[in-house]
Design an enzyme around this catalytic site. Structure first.
Site, PDB file in Angstrom:
ATOM      1  N   MET B   1      14.977 -25.868 -18.465  1.00  0.00           N
ATOM      2  CA  MET B   1      15.915 -26.802 -17.825  1.00  0.00           C
ATOM      3  C   MET B   1      17.364 -26.388 -18.067  1.00  0.00           C
ATOM      4  SD  MET B   1      14.576 -30.701 -17.917  1.00  0.00           S
ATOM      5  CE  MET B   1      14.341 -30.842 -19.651  1.00  0.00           C
ATOM      6  N   CYS B   2      17.857 -26.596 -19.262  1.00  0.00           N
ATOM      7  CA  CYS B   2      19.253 -26.388 -19.655  1.00  0.00           C
ATOM      8  C   CYS B   2      20.142 -27.524 -19.144  1.00  0.00           C
ATOM      9  CB  CYS B   2      19.864 -25.077 -19.194  1.00  0.00           C
ATOM     10  SG  CYS B   2      19.035 -23.608 -19.803  1.00  0.00           S
ATOM     11  N   GLY B   3      21.167 -27.806 -19.901  1.00  0.00           N
ATOM     12  CA  GLY B   3      22.149 -28.813 -19.493  1.00  0.00           C
ATOM     13  C   GLY B   3      23.530 -28.197 -19.472  1.00  0.00           C
ATOM     14  N   ARG B  32      17.903 -31.806 -22.356  1.00  0.00           N
ATOM     15  CA  ARG B  32      17.668 -30.778 -21.341  1.00  0.00           C
ATOM     16  C   ARG B  32      17.506 -29.387 -21.958  1.00  0.00           C
ATOM     17  NH1 ARG B  32      18.144 -32.250 -16.133  1.00  0.00           N
ATOM     18  NH2 ARG B  32      18.152 -30.035 -15.640  1.00  0.00           N
TER      19      ARG B  32
END
Lengths: 228, 300
Positions: B1-3, B32
């Site tokens: 995901m990553c934020g 995330r």
């Protein structure tokens, strides 16, 4: 009327209370304040409750709704009303990608714009978007109606089955096997009903163009055997 | 995901709050991506002074007496140590500092250089990372942050975002690129150097290389839409500006908000809810394959 303040109450309490409602319960008007973009607000409703959400929500609001009337007084993140079974979901603002995805029934109304993949794999849901929709909307749509008062993005109705699409504005491009079709009296009648239920009082059915499946793709054609 | 989060301030009175605002935004995005976190803060440059953000696995050894050692090597410098990172401010050239470090402190990694940017990144959760580097206390004009769920390369400090491959340039990425190995080889032939096997570093280097050819950030981002294959939402910082672009499929989420005081970016709306005036801000989802950028110099 139960009120849930999500700045101080865990989301699970709200959803548990919604799931605990028994048939014939009287106290069925829920108010949700300070959603602050929370995920999964009011998912899994299976009773005829009313939920007013005062603010914007994140992923998957009102997912799997079965009979609830959910209104979001703000915008919704990805996957709003995903796999709705019945009931009504109204988004006063915009909706992010894949709004109403795989929905099997009920009505989803988006007063603003919807992003990409609106109504992807729809299976009977009715979706009315007052603004525009993004690319790849109604991809592989099987049944139900997608009504767009504004414009549609690229590849509308790609690989479409029997969902019926109505667009008032422009369509940037049609997806594979999606074609313009003549508007018959029964379509105008259906559209009139949907517009009315969605509060789209300024739109006339005659202003819309109908799109549907050319039906060349979704059944196996022996001439294409070499491609496999 | 990553934020991803980003904040570009229009209102100068908010500058002392930049570190705090950006830290809060990033912490909300923790779920995330729990692998690593990083933040780049841009502050108004002071003329003739360069900043290098350094990182060491053994800061107690590598940063000990660094300031004196630089000065003894005829490099006027002030060194501020923050945990595993240190910022060197110097009136000498960046190349001189780089050469000195390679010769005398070879374990030190350079996270970023420029007149304006400082970059702090480490493995661990956003809350811990911003605490370690006291990011909340930092002021600035604009900044970007990232919390990582690793997909394309190892969970290491160097694999954390932001990636900086040119002076005052840095990039954060949500997504995964599929042509990064090929593009890395091309960029290496053009003279770019790489620290990791990470796909996002290739995107950063691509933009640096394009801007070195004379493109501005907006033009370089437009080129990225043609030359990068895969999924991406990028937020990119330069000395005076801040840009956003999403790939044409636009699976990776993005929300933006603008008021008279700021332009803000978040992977989700949650990241923006504590910003002043968010209730009345213009909030929208950036369109696919569309370049957005804001520039303090062009706005002025």
């Amino acid at each position: 009327m139960p009120t849930f303040d999500l700045s101080s109450t865990p989301l699970r309490e709200l959803n548990s209370a919604l799931h605990a409602l028994s048939k014939g319960a009287n106290d069925t008007a829920f108010d949700v304040v300070n959603p602050r973009g929370a995920h999964a607000v009011a998912v899994g409703i299976d009773a005829p409750v009313t939920v007013e959400v005062r603010g914007s929500v994140g992923y998957y609001c009102a997912g799997m709704n079965d009979g609830g009337m959910v209104t979001v007084h703000g915008s919704a993140g990805p996957g709003v009303a995903e796999n709705m079974m019945s009931g009504t979901v109204v988004i006063e603002g915009d909706a992010s990608q894949y709004a109403g995805a795989t929905g099997q029934g009920g009505l989803l109304v988006i007063k603003g714009n919807a992003a990409s993949r609106c109504g992807i794999s729809m299976k009977g849901i009715d979706i009315v978007v007052h603004g525009n929709i993004g690319h790849m909307s109604a991809f592989m749509g099987q049944s139900g109606h997608l009504v767009v008062l504004g414009d549609a993005g690229d590849a509308l109705g790609d690989s479409l089955y029997e969902a019926k699409l109505f667009v008032r504005g422009t369509v940037k491009s049609l997806g594979t096997d999606c074609i313009e079709k003549p508007m018959q009296p029964e379509h105008l009648e259906t559209l009139r009903g949907l517009l009315e239920r969605a509060g789209a009082t300024d739109a006339k059915p005659e202003e819309f163009t109908r799109y549907g499946s050319a039906r060349t793709l979704y059944t196996f054609n022996i001439d294409n055997a070499d491609a496999y | 995901m990553c934020g991803i989060v980003g904040l570009f301030l229009k209102d100068e009175t908010l500058r002392p709050e930049l570190g705090r605002m950006l830290s809060d935004m990033l912490i909300i995005m923790t779920d995330r991506g729990p692998d690593s976190a990083g933040i780049a803060i841009y502050n108004a440059p002071s003329a003739g002074t360069w900043k290098l953000t350094l990182q060491s696995a053994e800061p107690g050894i590598d940063f000990a007496g660094l300031s004196e050692a630089l000065v003894a090597g005829n490099i006027p410098a002030r060194v501020t140590v923050k945990d595993t990172h240190a910022v060197v401010e110097t009136t000498a050239g960046v190349a001189d500092v780089r050469a000195f470090l390679k010769e005398n402190r070879p374990q030190i990694r350079i996270m970023g250089t420029g007149e304006s940017v400082e970059i702090y990144k480490e493995t661990g959760l956003p809350r811990d990372v911003v605490d370690r580097f006291d990011v909340r206390a930092m002021s600035g004009t604009h900044g970007i942050g990232h919390t990582r769920m690793a997909t394309e390369s190892a969970v290491t400090t160097l694999g954390a975002h932001p990636f900086s491959t040119g002076a005052d340039q840095c990039l954060v990425h949500n997504g995964s690129l599929s042509n990064h190995n090929n593009l890395r080889r091309t960029l290496i032939r053009e003279g770019m150097t790489f620290e990791t096997q990470n796909d996002s570093e290739v995107a950063a280097a691509y933009l640096t290389a394009e801007m070195a050819k004379g493109k501005d950030l907006g033009e370089a981002l437009t080129g990225a839409l043609d030359d990068l294959d895969g999924f991406f939402t990028f937020v990119v910082g330069t000395k005076s500006g801040f840009g956003v672009v999403r790939d044409p499929i636009a699976c990776k989420p993005a929300v933006m908000a603008e008021t008279d005081q700021y332009v803000a970016f978040g992977s989700e709306y949650r990241a923006l809810v504590n910003l002043p005036g968010i209730e009345t801000a213009r909030v929208w989802e950036p369109e696919p394959a569309t370049v957005y950028f804001w520039d303090h110099e062009k706005a002025a």
